[in-house]
Write an enzyme that holds these catalytic residues in place. Sequence first.
Site, PDB file in Angstrom:
ATOM      1  N   GLU A  98      44.494  18.045  46.180  1.00  0.00           N
ATOM      2  CA  GLU A  98      44.716  18.566  47.604  1.00  0.00           C
ATOM      3  C   GLU A  98      43.597  17.635  48.380  1.00  0.00           C
ATOM      4  OE1 GLU A  98      44.836  22.966  46.974  1.00  0.00           O
ATOM      5  OE2 GLU A  98      45.181  22.291  44.786  1.00  0.00           O
TER       6      GLU A  98
ATOM      7  N   HIS B 247      50.313  20.890  48.219  1.00  0.00           N
ATOM      8  CA  HIS B 247      50.112  21.459  46.855  1.00  0.00           C
ATOM      9  C   HIS B 247      50.953  21.072  45.987  1.00  0.00           C
ATOM     10  CE1 HIS B 247      48.428  24.230  44.127  1.00  0.00           C
ATOM     11  NE2 HIS B 247      47.528  24.584  45.070  1.00  0.00           N
TER      12      HIS B 247
ATOM     13  N   HIS C 215      44.642  29.989  50.971  1.00  0.00           N
ATOM     14  CA  HIS C 215      45.722  28.879  51.672  1.00  0.00           C
ATOM     15  C   HIS C 215      46.013  29.552  52.843  1.00  0.00           C
ATOM     16  CE1 HIS C 215      44.919  26.462  48.019  1.00  0.00           C
ATOM     17  NE2 HIS C 215      45.782  27.032  47.487  1.00  0.00           N
TER      18      HIS C 215
END
Length: 381
Positions: free
Chosen positions: A346, A208, A137
């Site tokens: 996502e 998220h 991420h």
Amino acid sequence: MKTHKLLYIGFSVFCLIGCKNKTIQNADIRLLADKDFSTTVNNKKVGIYALDSGNGIIMQVTNLGGRIVSLWTPDRNNKYEDIVLGYNNIEEYIKNSNSRFLGSVLGRYANRIANGAFEIDGVKYQLPQNSGTNCLHGGTFGFDVVVWNVDSVSNNEIHLSYFSPDGDNGFPGNLNVKMVYTLTPENEFKIKYTATTDKSTHVNLSNHSYFNLKGEGNGTILDHELTINADSITPINEFSIPTGEYLAVENTPFDFRTSSVIGKRINGINEQLKNGAGYDHNWVLNRKTESDVEWAVTLYEPTSGRQMQIWTDQSGIQIYTSNFAKGTDIGKYNKPHNYRESIALETQKFPDSPNQPHFPSTRLDPGQVYIQNTIYKFSTK
């Protein structure tokens, strides 16, 4: 319940957010207080902002990580619940590394990059390895922990932007990112990302948020019904990195082409379920075009009747069923964030695309514009 941190509102919702939403005049909606999200991080002001669809949806956003803090939607009997996980105040977001990505934007690169490294035109770039040997991420200081600029805000829309300098978390190029959150009268939550760079780089953005259509802290998501418009997944190894193959979902626990209860097969004997400790995989979405927004997923909770459809222009969707939640984090309503009591969906390109040339490209060159559009549409049935 820590009621001093919440604003309990019914009719007065109009005065607080400046809307004219007659469908929620008497709803028990509890907006988080401005004072509990007002602070300064790295000399930038942090706050919380309320948006209203004008037709029954209320959302709160903080510019710390562009986080969705609360999202109130009605059930089939017009009873409201907050269906995303979050915290009561900004300090809990800052200090809580267990749920670092809760409700936030992910970037520069959502999902994993193997060994935290990739090459562009023969030049190797090393990123932080913040998840085992992988970069997850965006790295140790990704878009989820920075303070975004609030460029404008209205009753139903907020415009955010961020400048990521060349070398940020090891990524090349000065990257200018813009992000727009919009609530529509059709009870859609729209996200639009755009980005430009002055040097070839990789970009893969996502959100998220963790959803529970019963309401935050109100029990398992294993009884939610899920439909995914995908014929295959990108299988992963024991380090959660794609093998590079495409695995057909037919006759596997990953077949949600027709509606199926999430918990029906999640504990089955399957190598992929073992590698992900449940569902933590990228589904390869069936696409009719390369760039149009198309239906991808439907999530339905039968007790409340709440339904969420996801429409996107992305080629994949990572679905994660909170397989590592331990119940140690306490949410907005003094309820723990328990194991498999929320689901993240996502929309994005594929994990490790910079090292998988046959995956959809995440490369962004100077003169190009990265564009992503995703819509979450809420209804009841």
